[in-house]
Design a protein around this motif. Structure first.
Motif, PDB file in Angstrom:
ATOM      1  N   ASP A   1       0.412  -1.621   0.035  1.00  0.00           N
ATOM      2  CA  ASP A   1       0.017  -0.266   0.404  1.00  0.00           C
ATOM      3  C   ASP A   1       0.828   1.524   0.453  1.00  0.00           C
ATOM      4  N   THR A   2       1.389   1.716   0.386  1.00  0.00           N
ATOM      5  CA  THR A   2       2.818   2.354   1.075  1.00  0.00           C
ATOM      6  C   THR A   2       3.233   2.960  -0.456  1.00  0.00           C
ATOM      7  N   PHE A   3       3.797   2.164  -0.823  1.00  0.00           N
ATOM      8  CA  PHE A   3       5.090   2.046  -2.105  1.00  0.00           C
ATOM      9  C   PHE A   3       3.676   2.390  -3.538  1.00  0.00           C
ATOM     10  N   THR A   4       2.804   1.662  -4.112  1.00  0.00           N
ATOM     11  CA  THR A   4       1.607   1.922  -4.285  1.00  0.00           C
ATOM     12  C   THR A   4       1.612   3.247  -4.111  1.00  0.00           C
ATOM     13  N   ALA A   5       0.980   3.662  -3.347  1.00  0.00           N
ATOM     14  CA  ALA A   5       0.157   5.158  -3.291  1.00  0.00           C
ATOM     15  C   ALA A   5       1.518   6.130  -3.259  1.00  0.00           C
ATOM     16  N   LEU A   6       2.792   5.493  -3.516  1.00  0.00           N
ATOM     17  CA  LEU A   6       4.620   6.787  -3.715  1.00  0.00           C
ATOM     18  C   LEU A   6       4.210   6.768  -4.907  1.00  0.00           C
ATOM     19  N   GLY A   7       3.411   5.850  -6.011  1.00  0.00           N
ATOM     20  CA  GLY A   7       3.558   5.681  -7.055  1.00  0.00           C
ATOM     21  C   GLY A   7       4.602   4.659  -8.113  1.00  0.00           C
ATOM     22  N   ALA A   8       5.247   3.657  -6.564  1.00  0.00           N
ATOM     23  CA  ALA A   8       6.251   2.972  -7.883  1.00  0.00           C
ATOM     24  C   ALA A   8       5.466   1.645  -7.878  1.00  0.00           C
ATOM     25  N   ASN A   9       6.086   0.349  -8.017  1.00  0.00           N
ATOM     26  CA  ASN A   9       5.552  -0.701  -8.689  1.00  0.00           C
ATOM     27  C   ASN A   9       6.448  -1.362  -7.993  1.00  0.00           C
ATOM     28  N   PRO A  10       5.445  -1.913  -6.287  1.00  0.00           N
ATOM     29  CA  PRO A  10       6.008  -2.622  -5.688  1.00  0.00           C
ATOM     30  C   PRO A  10       5.870  -4.050  -5.570  1.00  0.00           C
ATOM     31  N   THR A  11       7.215  -5.469  -5.647  1.00  0.00           N
ATOM     32  CA  THR A  11       6.923  -6.565  -4.977  1.00  0.00           C
ATOM     33  C   THR A  11       7.195  -6.642  -4.198  1.00  0.00           C
ATOM     34  N   GLN A  12       6.293  -8.082  -3.208  1.00  0.00           N
ATOM     35  CA  GLN A  12       6.657  -8.369  -2.414  1.00  0.00           C
ATOM     36  C   GLN A  12       7.557  -9.668  -2.839  1.00  0.00           C
ATOM     37  N   MET A  13       9.117  -9.954  -2.131  1.00  0.00           N
ATOM     38  CA  MET A  13       9.791 -11.193  -2.049  1.00  0.00           C
ATOM     39  C   MET A  13      10.572 -11.266  -0.890  1.00  0.00           C
ATOM     40  N   SER A  14      10.860 -12.563  -0.446  1.00  0.00           N
ATOM     41  CA  SER A  14      11.774 -12.772   0.673  1.00  0.00           C
ATOM     42  C   SER A  14      13.050 -11.918  -0.002  1.00  0.00           C
ATOM     43  N   TRP A  15      14.143 -12.389   1.637  1.00  0.00           N
ATOM     44  CA  TRP A  15      15.342 -11.575   1.108  1.00  0.00           C
ATOM     45  C   TRP A  15      16.301 -12.769   0.078  1.00  0.00           C
ATOM     46  N   ALA A  16      15.732 -13.696   1.064  1.00  0.00           N
ATOM     47  CA  ALA A  16      16.690 -14.337  -0.150  1.00  0.00           C
ATOM     48  C   ALA A  16      16.841 -14.765  -1.239  1.00  0.00           C
ATOM     49  N   ASP A  17      14.928 -14.297  -1.691  1.00  0.00           N
ATOM     50  CA  ASP A  17      15.101 -13.789  -3.355  1.00  0.00           C
ATOM     51  C   ASP A  17      15.204 -12.566  -3.887  1.00  0.00           C
ATOM     52  N   ALA A  18      15.748 -11.125  -3.116  1.00  0.00           N
ATOM     53  CA  ALA A  18      15.497 -10.162  -3.295  1.00  0.00           C
ATOM     54  C   ALA A  18      17.209 -10.187  -3.672  1.00  0.00           C
ATOM     55  N   GLN A  19      17.981 -10.559  -3.916  1.00  0.00           N
ATOM     56  CA  GLN A  19      19.713  -9.671  -3.921  1.00  0.00           C
ATOM     57  C   GLN A  19      19.482 -10.387  -5.104  1.00  0.00           C
ATOM     58  N   PRO A  20      19.596 -12.173  -5.879  1.00  0.00           N
ATOM     59  CA  PRO A  20      19.560 -12.172  -7.059  1.00  0.00           C
ATOM     60  C   PRO A  20      19.031 -11.322  -8.253  1.00  0.00           C
ATOM     61  N   ALA A  21      17.576 -10.656  -7.106  1.00  0.00           N
ATOM     62  CA  ALA A  21      16.814 -10.060  -8.554  1.00  0.00           C
ATOM     63  C   ALA A  21      16.863  -8.335  -8.729  1.00  0.00           C
ATOM     64  N   PHE A  22      18.419  -8.170  -7.322  1.00  0.00           N
ATOM     65  CA  PHE A  22      18.703  -6.610  -7.743  1.00  0.00           C
ATOM     66  C   PHE A  22      19.781  -7.128  -8.488  1.00  0.00           C
ATOM     67  N   ALA A  23      20.604  -7.819  -8.782  1.00  0.00           N
ATOM     68  CA  ALA A  23      21.716  -8.721  -9.444  1.00  0.00           C
ATOM     69  C   ALA A  23      21.171  -8.974 -11.131  1.00  0.00           C
ATOM     70  N   SER A  24      19.854  -9.075 -11.096  1.00  0.00           N
ATOM     71  CA  SER A  24      19.305  -9.328 -12.637  1.00  0.00           C
ATOM     72  C   SER A  24      18.993  -8.339 -12.999  1.00  0.00           C
ATOM     73  N   GLY A  25      18.408  -7.449 -11.706  1.00  0.00           N
ATOM     74  CA  GLY A  25      17.319  -6.161 -12.485  1.00  0.00           C
ATOM     75  C   GLY A  25      16.325  -6.383 -13.054  1.00  0.00           C
ATOM     76  N   ALA A  26      16.206  -7.294 -12.388  1.00  0.00           N
ATOM     77  CA  ALA A  26      14.378  -7.979 -11.989  1.00  0.00           C
ATOM     78  C   ALA A  26      13.598  -6.867 -11.149  1.00  0.00           C
ATOM     79  N   VAL A  27      14.657  -6.412  -9.963  1.00  0.00           N
ATOM     80  CA  VAL A  27      14.063  -5.299  -9.281  1.00  0.00           C
ATOM     81  C   VAL A  27      14.939  -3.947  -9.254  1.00  0.00           C
ATOM     82  N   ASP A  28      14.823  -2.783  -9.154  1.00  0.00           N
ATOM     83  CA  ASP A  28      15.243  -1.451 -10.137  1.00  0.00           C
ATOM     84  C   ASP A  28      15.979  -0.797  -8.269  1.00  0.00           C
ATOM     85  N   GLY A  29      14.914  -1.623  -6.863  1.00  0.00           N
ATOM     86  CA  GLY A  29      15.110  -0.699  -5.418  1.00  0.00           C
ATOM     87  C   GLY A  29      14.997  -1.642  -4.565  1.00  0.00           C
TER      88      GLY A  29
END
Ligand code: X2X
Length: 346
Positions: A187-215
């Motif tokens: 809700d918070t990130f949607t209200a800010l106009g971002a595109n939030p995606t929920q994932m575990s910390w374990a999944d997050a790091q490869p997602a940063f590395a591949s560019g699948a998520v921005d922030g």
């Protein structure tokens, strides 16, 4: 005759001693040879250090009666940190140092600490955890089936991304931001106009590395220890919107299996470890000049400080989310928190 009486007395004394011994021995025979402590992060992070300090103090003060092994990476539940609270309740996990965020799907009151811009500074965090609000949260946790013992801290969750400097909600527009745990973050990130995606910390790091998520958003102690600058997180915005406390807890059955004296030891060790952990978590951020920020700038990261007016724009954009979640969490608890913060000693 005298001899007989003496030996009879001796026998009685021996039997009494045996009785006393066996009741202690009996209590301790229900002890496990090893207790499993769950954590998201290991000893490279303040969080894991706190868990290690707790385990070491308990081992030392119980003279090895209670042995605790750390399971970082929430490995007892295959890395799925939002299942940690259920696993604790069910006894899959014996004890944990856990973030309020990860347990908030099961305990809605814990969303209090994820309310955007509720706690403006560390004094506000302390006013909640060390006061009546903290006690109420502990009562809720106890009713929910675990034994809470002490507070620690993950920390202020600052925003980072690979794309651009963020100074306004408009700068966040369209950025894919990894978030964790509670729908409140969506809700918070949607209200800010971002595109939030929920994932575990374990999944997050490869997602940063591949560019699948921005922030993402996490305390800076995590940013440096996990080397997020190496996975393209080149821009940080210091907005201090949320700080997640950690809570030291034990499964109820395990707790009840310990002698009263050992319960005291485990509780006091948790309180001592929590205090030390909070100091470690704030290191570099509370000293004059905030040395941790210099260190991060030295890694080639742009660290942006918001002016009060710039910060206010984020507060205003997330206010409807705050108001909506105030009802979900419990208006009474949130109002108590607001009052405790307003009355804090700065
Ligand atoms: O997943 C996260 O962002 C972390 C490590 O901060 C938590 O477990 C809440």
């Amino acid at each position: 005759m005298l001899k007989l009486r003496r030996s009879l007395l001796g026998l009685v004394a021996a039997a009494a001693a045996l009785g006393a011994m066996s009741s202690t021995a009996m209590a301790q025979s229900s002890y496990k040879s090893e207790y499993r402590m769950s954590l998201v992060l290991g000893t490279a992070f303040p969080w894991g250090k706190g868990g290690q300090i707790w385990a070491d103090l308990v081992k030392e003060r119980t003279k090895g009666r209670i042995n605790i092994k750390l399971y970082p990476g929430v490995s007892l539940i295959q890395g799925d940190q939002t299942r940690e609270f259920s696993a604790l309740r069910q006894g899959v996990i014996d004890m944990a140092v856990g973030s309020t965020i990860n347990w908030s799907p099961q305990v809605k009151q814990l969303n209090l600490f994820s309310m955007p811009f509720l706690m403006p500074d560390y004094a506000a965090v302390d006013a909640l955890t060390q006061g009546e609000v903290g006690d109420r949260v502990f009562t809720t946790l106890y009713k929910a089936g675990v034994v809470p013992l002490a507070w620690g801290e993950n920390g202020y969750r600052e925003l980072s991304n690979s794309k651009r400097v963020v100074r306004t909600p408009a700068d966040l527009k369209g950025l894919k931001i990894r978030v964790v745990g509670s729908p409140l973050f969506l809700d918070t990130f949607t209200a800010l106009g971002a595109n939030p995606t929920q994932m575990s910390w374990a999944d997050a790091q490869p997602a940063f590395a591949s560019g699948a998520v921005d922030g993402q958003e996490n305390p800076l102690s995590i940013f440096t220890a996990a080397k997020l600058h190496n996975v393209s997180q080149k821009n940080i915005t210091m907005w201090g919107y949320v700080a997640d406390p950690l809570i030291f807890v034990v499964n109820k059955e395990i707790w009840n299996s310990w002698t009263p004296a050992d319960k005291v030891i485990v509780r006091e060790a948790a309180i001592d470890a929590g205090k030390q952990e909070i100091e470690i978590a704030r290191k570099g951020l509370v000293e004059p000049g905030q040395p941790l920020l210099k260190e991060i700038t030295g890694l080639g990261v742009t660290v942006t400080q918001l002016s009060p007016a710039e910060r206010d724009a984020f507060v205003a954009a997330t206010r409807p989310v705050y108001n909506k979640w105030k009802t979900t969490i419990g208006a009474d608890l949130v109002t108590s928190a607001e009052k405790a913060i307003a009355a804090r000693k700065k």
